[in-house]
Write a protein that holds these residues in place. Structure first.
Motif, PDB file in Angstrom:
ATOM      1  N   ARG A   3       0.832  -1.216   0.000  1.00 23.50           N
ATOM      2  CA  ARG A   3       0.000   0.000   0.000  1.00 23.50           C
ATOM      3  C   ARG A   3       0.856   1.252   0.000  1.00 23.50           C
ATOM      4  O   ARG A   3       0.526   2.241  -0.660  1.00 23.50           O
ATOM      5  N   LEU A   4       1.958   1.232   0.711  1.00 18.72           N
ATOM      6  CA  LEU A   4       2.853   2.379   0.744  1.00 18.72           C
ATOM      7  C   LEU A   4       3.468   2.636  -0.630  1.00 18.72           C
ATOM      8  O   LEU A   4       3.534   3.784  -1.086  1.00 18.72           O
ATOM      9  N   ILE A   5       3.891   1.601  -1.310  1.00 18.12           N
ATOM     10  CA  ILE A   5       4.489   1.758  -2.641  1.00 18.12           C
ATOM     11  C   ILE A   5       3.467   2.296  -3.631  1.00 18.12           C
ATOM     12  O   ILE A   5       3.749   3.228  -4.398  1.00 18.12           O
ATOM     13  N   ILE A   6       2.250   1.750  -3.609  1.00 16.71           N
ATOM     14  CA  ILE A   6       1.192   2.238  -4.504  1.00 16.71           C
ATOM     15  C   ILE A   6       0.855   3.684  -4.175  1.00 16.71           C
ATOM     16  O   ILE A   6       0.671   4.517  -5.073  1.00 16.71           O
ATOM     17  N   SER A   7       0.797   4.012  -2.900  1.00 19.38           N
ATOM     18  CA  SER A   7       0.502   5.371  -2.485  1.00 19.38           C
ATOM     19  C   SER A   7       1.570   6.354  -2.961  1.00 19.38           C
ATOM     20  O   SER A   7       1.256   7.438  -3.451  1.00 19.38           O
ATOM     21  N   LEU A  52      -3.776   9.231  -0.931  1.00 25.47           N
ATOM     22  CA  LEU A  52      -4.137   9.292   0.487  1.00 25.47           C
ATOM     23  C   LEU A  52      -5.143   8.204   0.862  1.00 25.47           C
ATOM     24  O   LEU A  52      -5.074   7.634   1.951  1.00 25.47           O
ATOM     25  N   VAL A  53      -6.075   7.912  -0.049  1.00 23.23           N
ATOM     26  CA  VAL A  53      -7.068   6.863   0.218  1.00 23.23           C
ATOM     27  C   VAL A  53      -6.385   5.500   0.310  1.00 23.23           C
ATOM     28  O   VAL A  53      -6.679   4.697   1.203  1.00 23.23           O
ATOM     29  N   VAL A  54      -5.457   5.229  -0.606  1.00 21.19           N
ATOM     30  CA  VAL A  54      -4.752   3.942  -0.572  1.00 21.19           C
ATOM     31  C   VAL A  54      -3.903   3.838   0.691  1.00 21.19           C
ATOM     32  O   VAL A  54      -3.862   2.789   1.345  1.00 21.19           O
ATOM     33  N   TRP A  55      -3.240   4.913   1.057  1.00 23.00           N
ATOM     34  CA  TRP A  55      -2.379   4.891   2.237  1.00 23.00           C
ATOM     35  C   TRP A  55      -3.186   4.729   3.516  1.00 23.00           C
ATOM     36  O   TRP A  55      -2.828   3.969   4.409  1.00 23.00           O
ATOM     37  N   ARG A  56      -4.324   5.420   3.597  1.00 19.40           N
ATOM     38  CA  ARG A  56      -5.154   5.383   4.797  1.00 19.40           C
ATOM     39  C   ARG A  56      -5.980   4.102   4.885  1.00 19.40           C
ATOM     40  O   ARG A  56      -6.258   3.607   5.967  1.00 19.40           O
ATOM     41  N   GLY A  57      -6.392   3.582   3.729  1.00 16.01           N
ATOM     42  CA  GLY A  57      -7.289   2.427   3.721  1.00 16.01           C
ATOM     43  C   GLY A  57      -8.725   2.909   3.559  1.00 16.01           C
ATOM     44  O   GLY A  57      -9.015   4.105   3.612  1.00 16.01           O
ATOM     45  N   ILE A  58      -9.615   1.972   3.359  1.00 15.46           N
ATOM     46  CA  ILE A  58     -11.021   2.325   3.150  1.00 15.46           C
ATOM     47  C   ILE A  58     -11.685   2.526   4.514  1.00 15.46           C
ATOM     48  O   ILE A  58     -11.826   1.582   5.293  1.00 15.46           O
ATOM     49  N   ASP A  59     -12.075   3.773   4.794  1.00 16.89           N
ATOM     50  CA  ASP A  59     -12.803   4.098   6.015  1.00 16.89           C
ATOM     51  C   ASP A  59     -13.607   5.371   5.770  1.00 16.89           C
ATOM     52  O   ASP A  59     -13.762   5.814   4.630  1.00 16.89           O
ATOM     53  N   PHE A  60     -14.126   5.959   6.837  1.00 19.75           N
ATOM     54  CA  PHE A  60     -14.967   7.142   6.710  1.00 19.75           C
ATOM     55  C   PHE A  60     -14.180   8.339   6.147  1.00 19.75           C
ATOM     56  O   PHE A  60     -14.698   9.110   5.343  1.00 19.75           O
ATOM     57  N   THR A  61     -12.926   8.456   6.533  1.00 20.72           N
ATOM     58  CA  THR A  61     -12.091   9.556   6.044  1.00 20.72           C
ATOM     59  C   THR A  61     -11.876   9.451   4.543  1.00 20.72           C
ATOM     60  O   THR A  61     -11.905  10.451   3.826  1.00 20.72           O
ATOM     61  N   SER A  62     -11.639   8.244   4.035  1.00 25.60           N
ATOM     62  CA  SER A  62     -11.473   8.101   2.584  1.00 25.60           C
ATOM     63  C   SER A  62     -12.753   8.404   1.840  1.00 25.60           C
ATOM     64  O   SER A  62     -12.715   8.907   0.722  1.00 25.60           O
ATOM     65  N   GLY A  63     -13.897   8.132   2.448  1.00 24.88           N
ATOM     66  CA  GLY A  63     -15.166   8.513   1.834  1.00 24.88           C
ATOM     67  C   GLY A  63     -15.283  10.018   1.696  1.00 24.88           C
ATOM     68  O   GLY A  63     -15.762  10.532   0.682  1.00 24.88           O
TER      69      GLY A  63
END
Length: 112
Positions: A3-7, A52-63
């Motif tokens: 995830r870090l590399i993709i981010s 930022l979405v990839v780094w953080r993961g899928i959650d309310f903040t990414s929404g």
């Protein structure tokens, strides 16, 4: 780690788009500037927020971040159109644009 590399790759792609949009705005003239700035901003912001979405993961903040991208995609074309319209109305050189009519006659805008 993946995830870090993709981010990081998405962030670099966003910075690449922002950089070349800045070069395009300084290189092109008149209405082409608006196109390069609008496309560069939109794509650059998309890549940075996806990073930022990839780094953080899928959650309310990414929404919420995805909602920011959607709002920007709705607002950016409108803002670009308004700036282009203002530029056409205030720039004297753009008054010399030739208009091609349906009957095939080329005329300048002053004759229309």
């Amino acid at each position: 780690m993946i995830r870090l590399i993709i981010s990081v790759l998405l962030m670099l792609a966003g910075m690449f788009m922002f950089f070349f949009a800045t070069v395009g705005v300084n290189r092109y003239k008149s209405l082409n500037r608006i196109h390069t700035s609008a496309m560069g901003d939109t794509l650059g912001l998309l890549f940075v927020i996806l990073s930022l979405v990839v780094w953080r993961g899928i959650d309310f903040t990414s929404g919420k971040l995805i909602c920011v991208v959607l709002f920007f995609w709705l607002a950016s074309p409108v803002a670009g159109h308004m700036i282009a319209r203002l530029m056409v109305e205030t720039d004297e050189e753009l008054g010399e644009i030739e208009v091609i009519r349906k009957d095939g006659n080329d005329t300048s805008e002053d004759e229309v």
